[in-house]
Write a protein that holds these residues in place. Structure first.
Motif, PDB file in Angstrom:
ATOM      1  N   SER A 223       7.463 -15.699   5.522  1.00  0.00           N
ATOM      2  CA  SER A 223       6.469 -16.442   4.756  1.00  0.00           C
ATOM      3  C   SER A 223       6.100 -15.720   3.465  1.00  0.00           C
ATOM      4  CB  SER A 223       5.213 -16.661   5.599  1.00  0.00           C
ATOM      5  OG  SER A 223       5.466 -17.674   6.546  1.00  0.00           O
ATOM      6  N   GLY A 224       6.809 -14.647   3.176  1.00  0.00           N
ATOM      7  CA  GLY A 224       6.584 -13.952   1.914  1.00  0.00           C
ATOM      8  C   GLY A 224       5.505 -12.879   1.983  1.00  0.00           C
ATOM      9  N   TYR A 225       4.956 -12.655   3.165  1.00  0.00           N
ATOM     10  CA  TYR A 225       3.890 -11.654   3.279  1.00  0.00           C
ATOM     11  C   TYR A 225       4.473 -10.272   3.539  1.00  0.00           C
ATOM     12  CZ  TYR A 225       1.151 -15.886   4.077  1.00  0.00           C
ATOM     13  OH  TYR A 225       0.588 -17.119   3.974  1.00  0.00           O
ATOM     14  N   TRP A 226       5.146  -9.761   2.542  1.00  0.00           N
ATOM     15  CA  TRP A 226       5.808  -8.476   2.755  1.00  0.00           C
ATOM     16  C   TRP A 226       4.813  -7.362   3.031  1.00  0.00           C
ATOM     17  CZ3 TRP A 226       4.393  -4.601  -0.503  1.00  0.00           C
ATOM     18  CH2 TRP A 226       3.836  -4.956  -1.729  1.00  0.00           C
ATOM     19  N   ASN A 227       3.637  -7.511   2.443  1.00  0.00           N
ATOM     20  CA  ASN A 227       2.623  -6.486   2.611  1.00  0.00           C
ATOM     21  C   ASN A 227       2.243  -6.331   4.086  1.00  0.00           C
ATOM     22  OD1 ASN A 227       1.188  -4.600   1.318  1.00  0.00           O
ATOM     23  ND2 ASN A 227      -0.362  -5.988   0.480  1.00  0.00           N
ATOM     24  N   ASP A 228       2.044  -7.463   4.730  1.00  0.00           N
ATOM     25  CA  ASP A 228       1.699  -7.437   6.151  1.00  0.00           C
ATOM     26  C   ASP A 228       2.886  -7.005   7.004  1.00  0.00           C
ATOM     27  OD1 ASP A 228      -1.082  -8.335   6.130  1.00  0.00           O
ATOM     28  OD2 ASP A 228      -0.245 -10.113   5.188  1.00  0.00           O
ATOM     29  N   ALA A 229       4.073  -7.436   6.571  1.00  0.00           N
ATOM     30  CA  ALA A 229       5.279  -7.002   7.284  1.00  0.00           C
ATOM     31  C   ALA A 229       5.362  -5.478   7.279  1.00  0.00           C
ATOM     32  CB  ALA A 229       6.521  -7.614   6.639  1.00  0.00           C
ATOM     33  N   PHE A 230       5.084  -4.899   6.127  1.00  0.00           N
ATOM     34  CA  PHE A 230       5.108  -3.442   6.010  1.00  0.00           C
ATOM     35  C   PHE A 230       4.062  -2.788   6.910  1.00  0.00           C
ATOM     36  CE2 PHE A 230       7.533  -1.725   2.252  1.00  0.00           C
ATOM     37  CZ  PHE A 230       8.360  -2.824   2.158  1.00  0.00           C
ATOM     38  N   LYS A 231       2.879  -3.370   6.912  1.00  0.00           N
ATOM     39  CA  LYS A 231       1.805  -2.784   7.717  1.00  0.00           C
ATOM     40  C   LYS A 231       2.190  -2.747   9.184  1.00  0.00           C
ATOM     41  CE  LYS A 231      -2.168  -4.020   4.956  1.00  0.00           C
ATOM     42  NZ  LYS A 231      -3.137  -5.107   4.847  1.00  0.00           N
TER      43      LYS A 231
END
Length: 815
Positions: A223-231
């Motif tokens: 869904s494009g939420y790379w920031n959360d994926a990283f977290k």
DNA sequence: GTAGGGTTAG
């Protein structure tokens, strides 16, 4: 889990902003994977796992750059070589899946029944109860919910999941079900539900596995939420989990989808080695995708060449990704070359390859070649699918050739493929005469308008001056529970200055926040099955189409007072909805300013907007006010950021900024900005001694550039050099304008040349080209009054600008 | 856990 984004800036990633709830940085840095080449011989490469020294080396560099990849000594380079056998071994001639079938035949039967008879909660429950005794373990239920997910039926999938969970008491089996559910929801873009399942799983004690974490990383990534994926990825350690190949691939893929810079993806790639996880071809493909989606076709090409040189066996995904990278960048010949090499590598182009090329040619305006390829697909017997048809429909529609677009649709339906929302969107795009009928058909087909379709309609309405209807549609989509995104708002903002827009834009949009508020405690089932009340009788969109004629008729009365300051309200609303403005928002605002005649309103607007983003609007405001010396350093860093963006985004930015400055008489400021743009190659090859190419420029930018070019030519003459025999100024045919044949640029340039008395004439054979003999221009430039008309003056002057303008003249002349 | 399509600025 969700992070709170700072409300910022054009530095926000311009892609995937329809998923705006979380913050993502714009990180599209240009990188090069070039030289020195790695040794291509496998003989001098250490074996996997034998590169201890190199690993140590990498550990000393917490943020390895591409230099790591370029350096022969680097751990990545070493393992890159060593991995070769590993990768090849995994992928030579193997089908993708070697998984054994785990589910029973009963599960397949149950699936049929669920699909056929599970019409509502109760009947679905009954079907599952009927099968309960015969369904074996979590594998059967996993199969069921994955298959339902494939069909796009998330609510049935969730029902099955919850049914299974109520009966499963073993933690590890519950964990499997949860992973499957998270992954299914992720694929369907239901990231909040995936998050809810994950959090429940963690709380209930069956979610602490590498599988659930990887599934959630992937769900965020998709869904494009790379920031959360990283977290999530980096939180694994704290949970005592070691990321595996799938976790790493998912997080690298999140980089690709989220537009994270290549450097960051390489960083993850390095970490894999450090942690003893061997990448596979999927890892490389995702890495390639990071370049491709970031528009960095050169980096993609270098990585691709690198893989080829290392003798790694590439698959169709690799080839299609590199072809797409080239197509996105308009490098059609390079793309074609790759395709011609494929058969020699035993990888045959497929429907995806061809569709990519068809789209590339369509985008490049090379419709004949697009059509040829499309026909070649048929000739080769490739089975055309919805996407390949839609690609062609859209190519025709983009050029306003709706009859042909419609013919392609018919052909598609004759082959048994039904139109979907994207097909209709392409057909509705130009809002041509049959739009209402097409929309009726769309609804009859049972399709639901989504954010893209609504935005397309809103934009078309705005462009046609039907702002009332556009606002009604914004209201409509909000009521339907569809969240507007940055594109929607940009379209609306762009309409400011075109006609009066009243405060209710802001008020209506306020309702959008209602559906955003979700109780975190509400159950997954509840959230998933909450169906919107759809009243087909009360068909508001059709009514809006009906209103079009009336509104068009009264449009003349609509050109009243422009309310530029309403943009502040829209901006505030966007902030409330956590929709981050981007560079297009900025360009749209500047364009709205250019359409307004109130210097005061424009300056107040830009001043106020500094509260939202000091740098961007500070520069715009400063330049508008003529405080060039004060803002030029800040402007430089803004230009640096814009330089990182793709070519068309950057040129749109420069065009909008220059237009506004020109419009308000800040002509030296406009000149400074276009020269900066030229220096940074925003418009590619704008000029040579013999030719000025303005076709990518807006009218303000083009006019400032005409002055700059003529001054430059003048310096050539005064240096005693001869001008080329023929001088040309190209304005193009207006094909870059939304309105076909609308040659505003040509007319603006023509008027400017005439007013200066420049001896250029419209070429007879090419209406977009002004020509003159070099000797004639030289004579004109030598005339005593010419310099005076060439040098630009501000309508508003500030004493502190004298110094910076002197500098700019010096910069300009030797160009 | 990897590839192609429809929306803004151009």
């Amino acid at each position: 889990m969700a992070s709170t984004p700072p409300h910022c800036s054009i530095t926000a990633n311009k892609r995937n902003q329809n998923h705006q709830k979380r913050c993502r940085r714009w990180t599209n840095h240009n990188v090069s994977l070039a030289k020195p080449p790695l040794p291509s011989s496998p003989h001098n490469a250490p074996k996997p796992g034998a590169s201890t020294a190199a690993t140590t080396n990498a550990q000393n560099q917490p943020f390895p750059s591409l230099a790591t990849l370029q350096s022969q000594k680097s751990q990545l380079a070493a393992d890159f070589s060593g991995r070769r056998r590993f990768v090849s071994k995994l992928h030579i001639g193997r089908p993708k899946s070697t998984l054994s079938i785990r589910h029973t035949l009963v599960a397949e039967e149950a699936l049929q029944h669920v699909v056929l008879y599970g019409k509502d909660d109760q009947t679905l429950e009954n079907v599952l109860l009927n099968f309960e005794s015969r369904l074996c373990s979590s594998d059967d239920y996993t199969f069921l919910l994955r298959k339902l997910g494939d069909r796009g039926d998330s609510s049935k999938a969730i029902r099955c999941f919850e049914f299974a969970m109520r009966r499963e008491k073993r933690k590890n089996e519950q964990g499997k079900l949860a992973s499957a559910m998270i992954s299914t929801l992720g694929r369907l873009g239901k990231v909040e539900l995936a998050e809810a399942v994950f959090e429940t799983a963690l709380r209930e004690g069956y979610g602490n596995t590498v599988y659930t974490f990887s599934a959630l990383i992937s769900a965020y990534g998709k869904s494009g939420y790379w920031n959360d994926a990283f977290k999530v990825f980096y939180s694994m350690e704290a949970y005592g989990l070691k990321p595996n190949l799938v976790s790493y691939n998912a997080v690298i893929d999140a980089c690709a989808i989220g537009g994270v810079e290549f450097k960051k993806a390489v960083e993850i790639f390095d970490e894999m080695f450090k942690n003893g996880v061997q990448p596979d071809l999927i890892t490389f493909n995702s890495l390639l995708s990071v370049c491709s989606r970031g528009g960095q076709w050169e980096a993609a090409r270098n990585l691709f060449t690198e893989l080829i040189n290392r003798g790694i066996d590439l698959d169709i995904f690799t080839y299609n990704t590199i072809v797409d990278a080239f197509c996105k960048a308009g490098q059609m010949d390079a793309a074609l070359e790759i395709i011609s090499e494929m058969p020699g590598k035993n990888v045959l182009p497929n429907v995806v390859t061809y569709s990519t090329m068809v789209r590339g040619y369509g985008k490049a305006g090379r419709l004949d070649e697009a059509l040829n390829l499309f026909n070649k697909m048929k000739f080769l017997g490739l089975s055309l699918d919805l996407i390949s048809y839609n690609t062609l429909v859209s190519a025709f529609a983009m050029l306003g050739r709706f009859e042909e677009a419609w013919d392609v649709c018919k052909e598609m339906e004759n082959s048994g493929i039904r139109k979907d929302v994207a097909t209709y969107n392409a057909l509705l795009g130009g809002l041509y005469e049959e739009a209402m009928e097409i929309f009726r058909e769309f609804e009859k087909a049972g399709l639901k308008a989504d954010v893209v379709l609504y935005t397309a309609l809103i934009d078309t309405m705005c462009k046609n001056g039907l702002v009332e209807s556009a606002v009604t549609l914004l209201d409509e989509m909000t009521k339907e529970g569809i969240r507007p995104n940055v594109v929607t708002y940009n379209s609306i903002i762009d309409a400011f200055g075109l006609s009066a827009i009243t405060q209710h834009v802001v008020d209506d949009a306020g309702e959008a926040s209602e559906f955003q508020v979700k109780s975190s405690s509400s159950s997954v089932v509840q959230e998933a099955t909450e169906s919107r009340v759809t009243d087909r009788e009360d068909d508001r969109i059709i009514k809006i189409f009906g209103k079009l004629a009336a509104e068009k008729a009264s449009q003349e009365n609509n050109c009243g007072r422009q309310e530029l300051l309403c943009i502040l309200g829209v901006f505030q609303k966007m902030r409330e909805l956590e929709i981050k403005p981007n560079v297009v928002t900025f360009s749209s605002i500047l364009n709205a300013c250019s359409r307004c005649d109130s210097f005061e309103d424009a300056s107040i607007l830009l001043e106020e907007l500094q509260l939202f983003d000091n740098q961007v609007y500070g520069v715009a405001h400063g330049l508008l006010m003529g405080y060039r010396e004060n803002v030029w350093v800040q402007a430089q860093s803004l230009f640096d950021e814009v330089k990182l963006m793709d070519f068309s985004t950057a040129s749109a930015f420069y065009n909008a900024l220059t237009d506004m400055l020109w419009h308000y008489g800040q002509k030296r400021g406009a000149l400074l900005v276009v020269l900066e743009g030229k220096r940074r190659q925003v418009w590619e090859n704008v000029w040579s001694d013999s030719c000025l190419d303005l076709h990518l420029m807006s009218s303000g930018a083009a006019r400032a550039m005409v002055h700059a070019w003529l001054l430059n030519i003048r310096s050539i003459v005064f240096d005693g050099h001869k001008l080329p025999k023929l001088l040309s100024i190209l304005t193009g045919w207006g094909k870059h304008s939304k309105v076909v044949g609308h040659s505003a640029l040509r007319r603006a340039v023509e008027a400017l040349l005439t007013s200066m008395g420049a001896p250029f004439q419209l070429a007879r054979c090419n209406l977009g080209r002004f020509i003159s003999r070099g000797s004639v221009v030289a004579a004109w430039l030598r005339e005593s009054g010419t310099l005076k008309v060439l040098v630009l003056h501000d309508d508003r002057t500030h004493p502190e600008n004298v110094r910076v303008d002197q500098v700019s003249n010096l910069q300009m002349l030797p160009l």
